[in-house]
Design an enzyme around this catalytic site. Structure first.
Site, PDB file in Angstrom:
ATOM      1  N   ASP A   1       0.814  -1.214   0.000  1.00 33.07           N
ATOM      2  CA  ASP A   1       0.000   0.000   0.000  1.00 33.07           C
ATOM      3  C   ASP A   1       0.856   1.276   0.000  1.00 33.07           C
ATOM      4  OD1 ASP A   1      -2.871   0.975   0.526  1.00 33.07           O
ATOM      5  OD2 ASP A   1      -1.775   1.995   2.121  1.00 33.07           O
TER       6      ASP A   1
ATOM      7  N   GLU B   1       1.720  -0.151  -4.825  1.00 32.76           N
ATOM      8  CA  GLU B   1       0.725   0.874  -5.155  1.00 32.76           C
ATOM      9  C   GLU B   1       1.417   2.229  -5.170  1.00 32.76           C
ATOM     10  OE1 GLU B   1      -3.391   2.966  -3.652  1.00 32.76           O
ATOM     11  OE2 GLU B   1      -1.671   2.750  -2.337  1.00 32.76           O
TER      12      GLU B   1
HETATM   13  C1  NOJ Z   1      -4.372   3.181  -0.412  1.00 32.99           C
HETATM   14  C2  NOJ Z   1      -5.582   2.329  -0.251  1.00 32.99           C
HETATM   15  O1  NOJ Z   1      -5.872   1.706  -1.466  1.00 32.99           O
HETATM   16  C3  NOJ Z   1      -6.701   3.229   0.226  1.00 32.99           C
HETATM   17  O2  NOJ Z   1      -7.927   2.573   0.219  1.00 32.99           O
HETATM   18  C4  NOJ Z   1      -6.329   3.720   1.595  1.00 32.99           C
HETATM   19  O3  NOJ Z   1      -7.315   4.603   2.068  1.00 32.99           O
HETATM   20  C5  NOJ Z   1      -4.981   4.433   1.568  1.00 32.99           C
HETATM   21  N1  NOJ Z   1      -3.984   3.673   0.869  1.00 32.99           N
HETATM   22  C6  NOJ Z   1      -4.482   4.684   2.960  1.00 32.99           C
HETATM   23  O4  NOJ Z   1      -4.140   3.457   3.531  1.00 32.99           O
END
Ligand code: NOJ
Length: 533
Positions: free
Chosen positions: A207, A271
């Protein structure tokens, strides 16, 4: 069985189609209106029949759910809302039995403020975990140390009375950022990965990697001259010192090293919402980075042949020699595909996603044509919408429950779900579309099956053939085979010229086996996949 080229480089994730399961909204098995792990297990046959190869499961760890699981309170236990470790074991076994790979979310940037590590860190300036988070003294005026802003509205700093200091949070104030400059944090998070690897996961979706580390001196971020009223307030500043810092690469390499210490091929996906030239650096200079730094650019590029052709060419050209491409069309953080480009265009989009070079990721419900659902004010759950209302940033519309059948609550649950159901669940649900020849779901199944069977789609070169106002055409070439993909990205018919070949699959209005050569009429929103002679 998927075609996998032989040789030491034959990594399953290169030839896999990844399917994102957002567990809160996939299948509720215990009648509380929220999806759970047992629900996912119950639906594994659906995923295997659909023809995907891997599931990426959004977080199911113990959490106060302020950010729906992206605020982890305990990395190595399962939130009771989602089930328990026995359910997770069943999920791993269920995946294995069906030849599906299981990828789980790994959230290194931050934890919940209820996590033991943060409770200890904030308890005093002498606690052994005092430097596990990003603490700073107040600025000269007693306010926050600088102008950094949270992605979820307001300042990125929150004052802690006990320490008399501010802590940094890229997201909610209840999601304090870990300090990845501290080797103990690196070690502890490595142990989290080991815990899940020991339990049989095939990899991680990591993430918010672009947020992992901030500038050590914490200088102010510059103002963004392009920002206007009505835009996301987080974009008021250019995130020069808060995202994509050079030190993040060493942290990714440390994650990679954990994976490498396990036998077999595991995948590391990152990500990162970054421009292409920055994104590709996350493969690592010599491949010590991510296998797949998520490429989200199809979600933000204008849906025109020219813009998409330029995107593909730029991305292909920018990849390092060791970089395997990947494409994402939607996820739980962005507006649904059908809402962005219109339902009629989603087949073309699916054909694009599943015939481009590289690993595709599908988001649950896109195969049904689910669109954003309007959320009444009293049912808004997303903290982003609650904090920054009315700008269309909220993510609830894209997170509504899967539509399984005509049963009450679309077969998702036996009670009213945590988010409202799509109003057109009767038309879109899986049971309905499964029985329908020519449905979007049937089209996805056919496309996924074709992709598995065609080496040129799995491993072939990408060659641009034509770009007009309406049409994008390209070939995939491998082992002497040439496949041609012709996509009408508009609602108007158009003519195009193709070399002699035979239709393998079309979005609509053309049948498999049809011979085409020379000028061909493309119906509105039509895509054709041909084998050239
Ligand atoms: C990316 C995640 O996909 C999202 O849903 C989340 O709110 C943020 N990171 C913070 O963790």
């Amino acid at each position: 069985m998927a075609f996998v080229p032989a040789g030491p480089d034959a990594a399953w994730w290169k030839y896999a189609v990844i399917y994102q399961v957002y567990p809160r909204s996939f299948q509720d098995s215990n009648g509380d209106g929220v999806g759970d792990l047992r629900g996912v297990v119950q639906r594994l046959d659906y995923l295997a029949d659909l023809g995907v190869d891997a599931l990426w499961l959004s977080p199911f760890y113990r959490s106060p759910m302020r950010d729906f699981g992206y605020d982890v309170r305990d990395h190595v236990s399962i939130d009771p809302l989602f089930g328990d470790m026995a359910d997770f074991r069943d999920l791993v076994r269920g995946c294995r039995d069906r030849g599906l790979r299981l990828i789980v979310d790994f959230i290194p940037n931050h934890v919940s403020d209820e996590h033991l590590w943060f409770r200890e860190s904030r308890s005093s300036r002498t606690n052994p975990r005092r430097d596990w988070f990003v603490w700073r003294d107040p600025g000269e005026d007693g306010g926050p140390p600088n102008n950094w802003r949270s992605e979820f509205g307001g300042p990125a700093w929150t004052f802690d009375e006990t320490r008399g200091q501010y802590y940094y949070h890229a997201f909610l104030s209840s999601q304090p950022d870990l300090n990845w400059r501290n080797p103990d944090v690196v070690e502890a998070m490595g142990n989290v990965m080991r815990f899940w690897l020991d339990r049989g996961v095939d990899g991680f979706r990591v993430d918010a990697i672009h947020h992992l580390i901030e500038h050590a001196e914490a200088p102010d971020n510059p103002h963004n001259p392009a920002w206007r009223e009505g835009m996301d307030p987080a974009d008021r500043l250019i995130k020069l010192h808060t995202v994509d810092q050079p030190e993040a690469h060493a942290a990714v390499a440390a994650m990679r090293a954990v994976l490498a210490s396990y036998p077999g091929e595991r995948v590391l996906i990152g990500e990162a919402y970054l421009p292409i030239d920055r994104l590709v650096t996350y493969y690592g200079a010599a491949g010590e980075g991510f296998d797949l730094p998520f490429n989200f650019h199809l979600m933000s590029t204008p849906w025109t042949p020219t813009a998409i052709a330029v995107l593909i060419a730029t991305y292909e050209r920018s990849l390092p020699d060791h970089g395997w491409p990947n494409w994402v069309l939607s996820n739980h953080d962005r507006s649904r595909l059908a809402s962005r480009i219109g339902l009629a265009q989603t087949r073309v989009a699916a054909m694009l996603l599943l015939t481009l070079r590289g690993t595709p990721t599908l988001y649950q419900g896109d195969e049904l044509g689910m669109a954003d659902v309007a959320i009444p004010v009293d049912r808004v759950r997303d903290p982003l919408e609650l904090n920054v209302p009315g700008l269309g940033l909220g993510r609830d519309p894209a997170r509504t429950p899967m539509l399984w059948s005509d049963a009450p609550f679309a077969g998702f649950s036996t009670v009213e779900p945590w988010l409202p159901l799509s109003p057109n669940h009767a038309a879109l649900n899986v049971a309905r579309q499964s029985d329908q020849e020519g449905s979007l779901l049937s089209f996805y199944r056919a496309l996924l099956a074709l992709r598995r069977a065609e080496p040129a789609l799995l491993d072939g070169d990408y060659v641009e053939v034509a770009v007009t106002e309406q049409v994008l055409a390209y070939e995939r070439r491998a082992l002497g085979q040439r496949l041609l993909i012709v996509l009408n990205l508009t609602a108007k018919p158009t003519a195009t010229v193709v070399q002699a070949g035979v239709v393998l699959l079309a979005t609509h209005d053309r049948v498999q086996g049809e011979r085409l050569e020379g000028e061909v009429m493309l119906a509105p929103h039509q895509g054709i996949l041909m084998r050239l002679r």
